[in-house]
Design a protein around this motif. Structure first.
Motif, PDB file in Angstrom:
ATOM      1  N   CYS A 138       0.827  -1.205   0.000  1.00 51.19           N
ATOM      2  CA  CYS A 138       0.000   0.000   0.000  1.00 51.19           C
ATOM      3  C   CYS A 138       0.861   1.256   0.000  1.00 51.19           C
ATOM      4  O   CYS A 138       0.676   2.162  -0.828  1.00 51.19           O
ATOM      5  N   PHE A 139       1.839   1.322   0.895  1.00 54.10           N
ATOM      6  CA  PHE A 139       2.653   2.534   1.000  1.00 54.10           C
ATOM      7  C   PHE A 139       3.698   2.607  -0.115  1.00 54.10           C
ATOM      8  O   PHE A 139       4.105   3.713  -0.500  1.00 54.10           O
ATOM      9  N   VAL A 140       4.127   1.483  -0.641  1.00 51.36           N
ATOM     10  CA  VAL A 140       5.026   1.517  -1.802  1.00 51.36           C
ATOM     11  C   VAL A 140       4.303   2.119  -2.998  1.00 51.36           C
ATOM     12  O   VAL A 140       4.872   2.943  -3.742  1.00 51.36           O
ATOM     13  N   CYS A 141       3.050   1.758  -3.187  1.00 53.92           N
ATOM     14  CA  CYS A 141       2.274   2.324  -4.300  1.00 53.92           C
ATOM     15  C   CYS A 141       2.057   3.817  -4.121  1.00 53.92           C
ATOM     16  O   CYS A 141       2.105   4.591  -5.096  1.00 53.92           O
ATOM     17  N   ILE A 142       1.827   4.260  -2.881  1.00 55.64           N
ATOM     18  CA  ILE A 142       1.659   5.696  -2.638  1.00 55.64           C
ATOM     19  C   ILE A 142       2.910   6.463  -3.040  1.00 55.64           C
ATOM     20  O   ILE A 142       2.840   7.528  -3.669  1.00 55.64           O
ATOM     21  N   ALA A 143       4.090   5.912  -2.699  1.00 59.75           N
ATOM     22  CA  ALA A 143       5.345   6.586  -3.058  1.00 59.75           C
ATOM     23  C   ALA A 143       5.598   6.544  -4.555  1.00 59.75           C
ATOM     24  O   ALA A 143       6.044   7.541  -5.149  1.00 59.75           O
ATOM     25  N   LEU A 144       5.315   5.405  -5.202  1.00 57.45           N
ATOM     26  CA  LEU A 144       5.592   5.278  -6.631  1.00 57.45           C
ATOM     27  C   LEU A 144       4.716   6.202  -7.468  1.00 57.45           C
ATOM     28  O   LEU A 144       5.167   6.728  -8.501  1.00 57.45           O
ATOM     29  N   PHE A 145       3.466   6.419  -7.049  1.00 62.05           N
ATOM     30  CA  PHE A 145       2.535   7.241  -7.821  1.00 62.05           C
ATOM     31  C   PHE A 145       2.383   8.644  -7.241  1.00 62.05           C
ATOM     32  O   PHE A 145       1.390   9.328  -7.524  1.00 62.05           O
ATOM     33  N   ALA A 146       3.354   9.064  -6.447  1.00 65.19           N
ATOM     34  CA  ALA A 146       3.277  10.398  -5.853  1.00 65.19           C
ATOM     35  C   ALA A 146       3.511  11.503  -6.867  1.00 65.19           C
ATOM     36  O   ALA A 146       3.064  12.635  -6.675  1.00 65.19           O
ATOM     37  N   GLY A 147       4.243  11.210  -7.936  1.00 68.13           N
ATOM     38  CA  GLY A 147       4.488  12.222  -8.960  1.00 68.13           C
ATOM     39  C   GLY A 147       5.872  12.852  -8.818  1.00 68.13           C
ATOM     40  O   GLY A 147       6.502  12.803  -7.753  1.00 68.13           O
ATOM     41  N   ASP A 148       6.306  13.471  -9.908  1.00 63.67           N
ATOM     42  CA  ASP A 148       7.634  14.087  -9.925  1.00 63.67           C
ATOM     43  C   ASP A 148       7.756  15.226  -8.932  1.00 63.67           C
ATOM     44  O   ASP A 148       8.821  15.439  -8.330  1.00 63.67           O
ATOM     45  N   ALA A 149       6.678  15.994  -8.778  1.00 60.91           N
ATOM     46  CA  ALA A 149       6.728  17.147  -7.864  1.00 60.91           C
ATOM     47  C   ALA A 149       6.977  16.683  -6.429  1.00 60.91           C
ATOM     48  O   ALA A 149       7.753  17.316  -5.688  1.00 60.91           O
TER      49      ALA A 149
END
Length: 333
Positions: free
Chosen positions: A243-254
């Motif tokens: 769950c938290f790995v996906c949040i970091a991966l899809f957080a965006g470049d900004a």
């Protein structure tokens, strides 16, 4: 070389004969004639073949024990092809080398812990406009407003909660099979790692010494170790981490750009990131240590690749690792 100049090949048989001769001379005071020796013996031995036979058997057993001591603690040569030739010397040398490696590694880990603590509290950057306390409160509130700080970086939010996942991975590896042979318990350090991370685990690594299989396998399990070895626990940990790995991966470049700025200015972010990196780098050793006790050798190349995948590899291993053996073979002991 013998006094006559001939080469003498010492074999176990000749050692046994020599030990028996030394025992005979010591027992009968150096007397040479058979009659004199018999005269020194007790009457019941002088006239009874049965007693002489049993006495010879006892003397032979003492000679065998003396031979084993000579073979173990001396450098007597053995005949070529003897399967025991040099085995004891090799074993003792290997044990000494292993102990030296453990001492050196323990000192290195202790130095790492001291250096890391010094850097974290003295030399790490501390120029962020937002205080560490404000960031921590916002993280615990999952980004809710806290003293004007209304948004938390998603990458750092994920990293912070993944630190808890890393502590649970170490608990699953250390409590069942990471026992230290010097009887230092692992659970206080594992419990403290939930709040302190590397600062709590590195002291345990610095005093840890390998345990024999008999100290790990076949021992009674507590409720905690049963839970940590269960597949339900491993799957729950995998879901939490994913769950938290996906949040970091899809957080965006900004978000990743903002995280790099936080890392350069915020002490809280800087130290947490280094803490997470150290725990990730040390995980492969404990995965392989756990796999060795469990005799996990069915994974082929997966066994040597999986432990080195950051965070994901150890969690996948927890889901597929076999149970600890309940009995120990003689070769393992």
């Amino acid at each position: 070389m013998t006094p006559t100049g001939r080469n003498l090949q010492v074999t176990p048989l000749t050692c046994c004969r020599a030990a028996a001769a030394v025992d005979w001379r010591r027992r009968w005071g150096g007397l040479s004639s058979c009659s004199e020796r018999m005269g020194r013996r007790a009457p019941e031995h002088a006239c009874g073949k049965k007693n002489l036979y049993h006495d010879d058997n006892a003397r032979g057993r003492r000679s065998n024990r003396r031979l084993l001591e000579l073979r173990r603690f001396s450098a007597l040569p053995t005949e070529e092809g003897d399967p025991l030739a040099g085995a004891d010397a090799i074993d003792s040398t290997a044990v000494a080398d292993d102990e030296n490696v453990v001492r050196i590694s323990n000192l290195g880990i202790l130095a790492l812990w001291a250096g890391f603590a010094l850097y974290a509290f003295v030399f790490s950057p501390n120029a962020a406009s937002v205080t560490d306390r404000t960031m921590l409160e916002s993280i615990l509130n999952f980004g809710a407003a806290s003293e004007g700080y209304t948004s938390i970086n998603k990458v750092f939010l994920s990293e912070f909660w993944l630190m808890g996942s890393s502590s649970m991975v170490y608990a699953s590896l250390l409590l069942p099979t990471g026992k230290s042979s010097n009887n230092v318990p692992a659970w206080p350090f594992v419990l403290a790692s939930v709040f302190l991370g590397t600062f709590a685990l590195l002291p345990y690594f610095a005093v840890w010494t390998p345990s024999k299989p008999s100290q790990v396998c076949g021992q009674s399990k507590t409720v905690v170790t049963k839970v940590l070895e269960s597949k339900l626990w491993a799957r729950s940990l995998a879901a939490y981490t994913g769950c938290f790995v996906c949040i970091a991966l899809f957080a965006g470049d900004a978000s990743w750009q903002a995280f790099s700025e936080l890392f350069a200015k915020s002490r809280f972010t800087h130290v947490t990131t280094l803490d997470f990196s150290v725990l990730t780098l040390m995980a492969p050793f404990w995965v392989l240590n756990d796999a060795e006790y469990r005799k996990w050798n069915k994974g082929g190349m997966l066994q040597y690749v999986l432990p080195f995948l950051p965070l994901i590899g150890p969690i996948v291993y927890l889901n597929i690792r076999p149970k600890l053996p309940t009995t120990i073979g003689a070769e393992t002991q």
